[in-house]
Design a protein around this motif. Structure first.
Motif, PDB file in Angstrom:
ATOM      1  N   TRP A   1       0.849  -1.186   0.000  1.00  0.00           N
ATOM      2  CA  TRP A   1       0.000   0.000   0.000  1.00  0.00           C
ATOM      3  C   TRP A   1       0.889   1.242   0.000  1.00  0.00           C
ATOM      4  O   TRP A   1       1.954   1.260   0.622  1.00  0.00           O
ATOM      5  N   THR A   2       0.437   2.280  -0.658  1.00  0.00           N
ATOM      6  CA  THR A   2       1.162   3.554  -0.698  1.00  0.00           C
ATOM      7  C   THR A   2       0.175   4.700  -0.522  1.00  0.00           C
ATOM      8  O   THR A   2      -0.877   4.724  -1.180  1.00  0.00           O
ATOM      9  N   ILE A   3       0.503   5.615   0.383  1.00  0.00           N
ATOM     10  CA  ILE A   3      -0.293   6.839   0.520  1.00  0.00           C
ATOM     11  C   ILE A   3       0.646   8.027   0.334  1.00  0.00           C
ATOM     12  O   ILE A   3       1.828   7.963   0.712  1.00  0.00           O
ATOM     13  N   GLY A   4       0.126   9.077  -0.252  1.00  0.00           N
ATOM     14  CA  GLY A   4       0.981  10.228  -0.526  1.00  0.00           C
ATOM     15  C   GLY A   4       0.193  11.509  -0.655  1.00  0.00           C
ATOM     16  O   GLY A   4      -1.041  11.512  -0.773  1.00  0.00           O
ATOM     17  N   ALA A   5       0.903  12.608  -0.599  1.00  0.00           N
ATOM     18  CA  ALA A   5       0.297  13.928  -0.757  1.00  0.00           C
ATOM     19  C   ALA A   5       1.362  14.896  -1.255  1.00  0.00           C
ATOM     20  O   ALA A   5       2.556  14.698  -1.027  1.00  0.00           O
ATOM     21  N   ASP A   6       0.912  15.921  -1.943  1.00  0.00           N
ATOM     22  CA  ASP A   6       1.817  16.997  -2.346  1.00  0.00           C
ATOM     23  C   ASP A   6       1.081  18.317  -2.251  1.00  0.00           C
ATOM     24  O   ASP A   6      -0.133  18.391  -2.474  1.00  0.00           O
ATOM     25  N   CYS A   7       1.827  19.358  -1.881  1.00  0.00           N
ATOM     26  CA  CYS A   7       1.238  20.683  -1.699  1.00  0.00           C
ATOM     27  C   CYS A   7       2.202  21.716  -2.274  1.00  0.00           C
ATOM     28  O   CYS A   7       3.413  21.661  -2.012  1.00  0.00           O
ATOM     29  N   GLY A   8       1.662  22.642  -3.052  1.00  0.00           N
ATOM     30  CA  GLY A   8       2.504  23.658  -3.671  1.00  0.00           C
ATOM     31  C   GLY A   8       1.886  25.035  -3.583  1.00  0.00           C
ATOM     32  O   GLY A   8       0.664  25.201  -3.686  1.00  0.00           O
ATOM     33  N   TYR A   9       2.744  26.038  -3.379  1.00  0.00           N
ATOM     34  CA  TYR A   9       2.296  27.434  -3.335  1.00  0.00           C
ATOM     35  C   TYR A   9       2.965  28.188  -4.475  1.00  0.00           C
ATOM     36  O   TYR A   9       4.187  28.095  -4.669  1.00  0.00           O
ATOM     37  N   THR A  10       2.177  28.926  -5.251  1.00  0.00           N
ATOM     38  CA  THR A  10       2.689  29.717  -6.364  1.00  0.00           C
ATOM     39  C   THR A  10       2.291  31.170  -6.174  1.00  0.00           C
ATOM     40  O   THR A  10       1.110  31.473  -5.932  1.00  0.00           O
ATOM     41  N   ALA A  11       3.277  32.075  -6.277  1.00  0.00           N
ATOM     42  CA  ALA A  11       3.026  33.512  -6.186  1.00  0.00           C
ATOM     43  C   ALA A  11       3.352  34.142  -7.534  1.00  0.00           C
ATOM     44  O   ALA A  11       4.356  33.797  -8.168  1.00  0.00           O
ATOM     45  N   ARG A  12       2.508  35.073  -7.978  1.00  0.00           N
ATOM     46  CA  ARG A  12       2.674  35.738  -9.271  1.00  0.00           C
ATOM     47  C   ARG A  12       2.608  37.247  -9.081  1.00  0.00           C
ATOM     48  O   ARG A  12       1.750  37.744  -8.343  1.00  0.00           O
ATOM     49  N   TYR A  13       3.481  37.962  -9.779  1.00  0.00           N
ATOM     50  CA  TYR A  13       3.524  39.413  -9.692  1.00  0.00           C
ATOM     51  C   TYR A  13       3.597  40.003 -11.104  1.00  0.00           C
ATOM     52  O   TYR A  13       4.297  39.483 -11.967  1.00  0.00           O
ATOM     53  N   GLY A  14       2.869  41.091 -11.315  1.00  0.00           N
ATOM     54  CA  GLY A  14       2.953  41.816 -12.573  1.00  0.00           C
ATOM     55  C   GLY A  14       1.914  41.455 -13.612  1.00  0.00           C
ATOM     56  O   GLY A  14       1.922  42.009 -14.714  1.00  0.00           O
ATOM     57  N   TYR A  15       0.982  40.545 -13.304  1.00  0.00           N
ATOM     58  CA  TYR A  15      -0.010  40.123 -14.282  1.00  0.00           C
ATOM     59  C   TYR A  15      -1.238  41.031 -14.334  1.00  0.00           C
ATOM     60  O   TYR A  15      -1.973  41.028 -15.308  1.00  0.00           O
ATOM     61  N   GLY A  16      -1.513  41.759 -13.273  1.00  0.00           N
ATOM     62  CA  GLY A  16      -2.675  42.629 -13.254  1.00  0.00           C
ATOM     63  C   GLY A  16      -3.964  41.947 -12.843  1.00  0.00           C
ATOM     64  O   GLY A  16      -5.030  42.568 -12.876  1.00  0.00           O
ATOM     65  N   PHE A  17      -3.914  40.679 -12.442  1.00  0.00           N
ATOM     66  CA  PHE A  17      -5.103  39.972 -11.982  1.00  0.00           C
ATOM     67  C   PHE A  17      -5.231  40.118 -10.467  1.00  0.00           C
ATOM     68  O   PHE A  17      -4.227  40.202  -9.749  1.00  0.00           O
ATOM     69  N   ASP A  18      -6.472  40.118  -9.991  1.00  0.00           N
ATOM     70  CA  ASP A  18      -6.715  40.111  -8.557  1.00  0.00           C
ATOM     71  C   ASP A  18      -6.443  38.719  -7.999  1.00  0.00           C
ATOM     72  O   ASP A  18      -6.936  37.719  -8.530  1.00  0.00           O
ATOM     73  N   ASP A  19      -5.649  38.654  -6.937  1.00  0.00           N
ATOM     74  CA  ASP A  19      -5.342  37.403  -6.247  1.00  0.00           C
ATOM     75  C   ASP A  19      -4.901  36.301  -7.215  1.00  0.00           C
ATOM     76  O   ASP A  19      -5.565  35.277  -7.369  1.00  0.00           O
ATOM     77  N   PRO A  20      -3.755  36.475  -7.898  1.00  0.00           N
ATOM     78  CA  PRO A  20      -3.301  35.452  -8.846  1.00  0.00           C
ATOM     79  C   PRO A  20      -2.573  34.281  -8.191  1.00  0.00           C
ATOM     80  O   PRO A  20      -2.189  33.343  -8.875  1.00  0.00           O
ATOM     81  N   ASN A  21      -2.369  34.336  -6.869  1.00  0.00           N
ATOM     82  CA  ASN A  21      -1.618  33.284  -6.185  1.00  0.00           C
ATOM     83  C   ASN A  21      -2.509  32.065  -5.950  1.00  0.00           C
ATOM     84  O   ASN A  21      -3.743  32.139  -5.990  1.00  0.00           O
ATOM     85  N   GLU A  22      -1.877  30.924  -5.676  1.00  0.00           N
ATOM     86  CA  GLU A  22      -2.653  29.704  -5.488  1.00  0.00           C
ATOM     87  C   GLU A  22      -1.919  28.718  -4.601  1.00  0.00           C
ATOM     88  O   GLU A  22      -0.691  28.729  -4.508  1.00  0.00           O
ATOM     89  N   VAL A  23      -2.692  27.888  -3.932  1.00  0.00           N
ATOM     90  CA  VAL A  23      -2.184  26.756  -3.153  1.00  0.00           C
ATOM     91  C   VAL A  23      -2.848  25.500  -3.705  1.00  0.00           C
ATOM     92  O   VAL A  23      -4.085  25.400  -3.726  1.00  0.00           O
ATOM     93  N   ILE A  24      -2.041  24.564  -4.157  1.00  0.00           N
ATOM     94  CA  ILE A  24      -2.566  23.339  -4.754  1.00  0.00           C
ATOM     95  C   ILE A  24      -2.227  22.165  -3.842  1.00  0.00           C
ATOM     96  O   ILE A  24      -1.053  21.917  -3.526  1.00  0.00           O
ATOM     97  N   LEU A  25      -3.251  21.436  -3.420  1.00  0.00           N
ATOM     98  CA  LEU A  25      -3.082  20.275  -2.543  1.00  0.00           C
ATOM     99  C   LEU A  25      -3.686  19.052  -3.214  1.00  0.00           C
ATOM    100  O   LEU A  25      -4.861  19.047  -3.586  1.00  0.00           O
ATOM    101  N   ASN A  26      -2.867  18.015  -3.388  1.00  0.00           N
ATOM    102  CA  ASN A  26      -3.319  16.748  -3.951  1.00  0.00           C
ATOM    103  C   ASN A  26      -3.022  15.623  -2.962  1.00  0.00           C
ATOM    104  O   ASN A  26      -2.080  15.709  -2.166  1.00  0.00           O
ATOM    105  N   ALA A  27      -3.792  14.536  -3.014  1.00  0.00           N
ATOM    106  CA  ALA A  27      -3.572  13.390  -2.133  1.00  0.00           C
ATOM    107  C   ALA A  27      -3.941  12.116  -2.876  1.00  0.00           C
ATOM    108  O   ALA A  27      -4.803  12.122  -3.776  1.00  0.00           O
ATOM    109  N   SER A  28      -3.269  10.996  -2.516  1.00  0.00           N
ATOM    110  CA  SER A  28      -3.519   9.745  -3.234  1.00  0.00           C
ATOM    111  C   SER A  28      -3.310   8.552  -2.320  1.00  0.00           C
ATOM    112  O   SER A  28      -2.617   8.628  -1.302  1.00  0.00           O
TER     113      SER A  28
END
Length: 307
Positions: free
Chosen positions: A227-254
């Protein structure tokens, strides 16, 4: 087309090649396409084929005693008689687009470096990748003619060539990876950043600076009975695009179960529902930022069998 390579057969240290690009029928056809009231394409029977030269110089080495590897390279290409856009605007803002052979030579140059090494009795792995590139695009633009003047030029098959527009784009990126591999657990951390600077010669206000950085961690546990269990989490920050709140946190699990050559995996993606597809597009005379629709949180069940 031509190609020259020098070095060992598997990976030449120096490579030079060239290819031609023929104009399309639509680019040559001397028929006015006015299906769009504010945008009209104009054919150009005088087009020559474009010819692209590419050069690449590579160096790589591998240490069999310590299992580290190094690879570095520089590359570049330039295009003679490049097929680029010539855009003419009349007093109403209507756009007339014709493909022409560039009088200036578009080009791009770049360099990259990769280093990879194990340590701590080969349980740890370190990897770094560095890239830098500069790209210059060419186009032509004019806003100095009336619709009547443009119609006369098209009738005479002599559309005026606009003012030269040069768009330069500098990109720098770095990627660092550290990974621990063990019979019971596999852990990794990845950090990266990308900087993009774009400017056009026709206006001092066209400077664009875009910066992204991200950090991602993942962990997988190898449990009894395969059996294998796993997870990954990533944070991305963006500057200069002109969008409101362009940052994100991505969480996956398996979770996965393996039987001999077969594996059944259940994985949940983007558990926080924050995925954003934001990109920068650098054209011949513009910089554009787009946000695409993204698939939200979802779960996938997959079955894999290895032959």
């Amino acid at each position: 087309a031509y190609e020259i390579g020098l070095g060992i057969p598997a990976e030449p240290l120096f490579r030079s090649n060239g290819t031609t690009q023929q104009p399309t029928i639509q680019q040559l056809e001397p028929v006015r396409n006015n299906s769009d009231a504010m945008y009209e394409t104009v054919g150009n029977l005088g087009l020559n084929p474009a010819f692209n030269h590419r050069l690449r110089l590579m160096y790589s080495t591998f240490n069999q005693d310590h299992f580290w590897s190094l690879m570095a390279g520089i590359q570049g290409n330039l295009t003679k008689d490049a097929l680029v856009g010539n855009t003419i605007y009349d007093e109403t803002g209507k756009r007339y687009q014709q493909t022409v052979n560039a009088q200036d030579v578009p080009y791009n140059v770049g360099a990259n470096l990769m280093f990879n090494t194990p340590f701590a009795n080969k349980m740890m792995q370190f990897n770094t990748r560095t890239k830098i590139s500069y790209n210059q695009r060419v186009s032509y633009i004019s806003r100095e003619h009336t619709a009547a003047e443009i119609a006369e030029m098209i009738e005479a098959n002599n559309l005026v060539l606009g003012d030269k527009s040069l768009t330069g784009n500098l990109q720098v990126s770095e990627n660092l990876t550290l990974r621990l591999t063990h019979d019971l657990v596999d852990v990794g951390v990845v950090g990266s950043f990308n900087y993009s600077r774009t400017q056009n010669n026709m206006s001092a206000n066209t400077l664009s600076n875009v910066f992204n950085w991200s950090v991602t961690g993942d962990i997988n546990f190898n449990l009894p009975k395969q059996w294998t269990i796993g997870a990954d989490c990533g944070y991305t920050a963006r500057y200069g695009y002109g969008f409101d709140d362009p940052n994100e946190v991505i969480l996956n699990a398996s979770v996965a179960k393996t039987w001999a050559n077969a594996t059944l995996t259940l994985k949940a993606y983007d558990l926080l529902n924050q995925k954003k597809n934001i990109v920068q597009i650098v054209g011949e005379n513009y910089v554009q930022y787009k946000e695409y629709n993204a698939l939200g949180t979802y779960v996938m069940l997959s079955f894999t069998y290895k032959l």
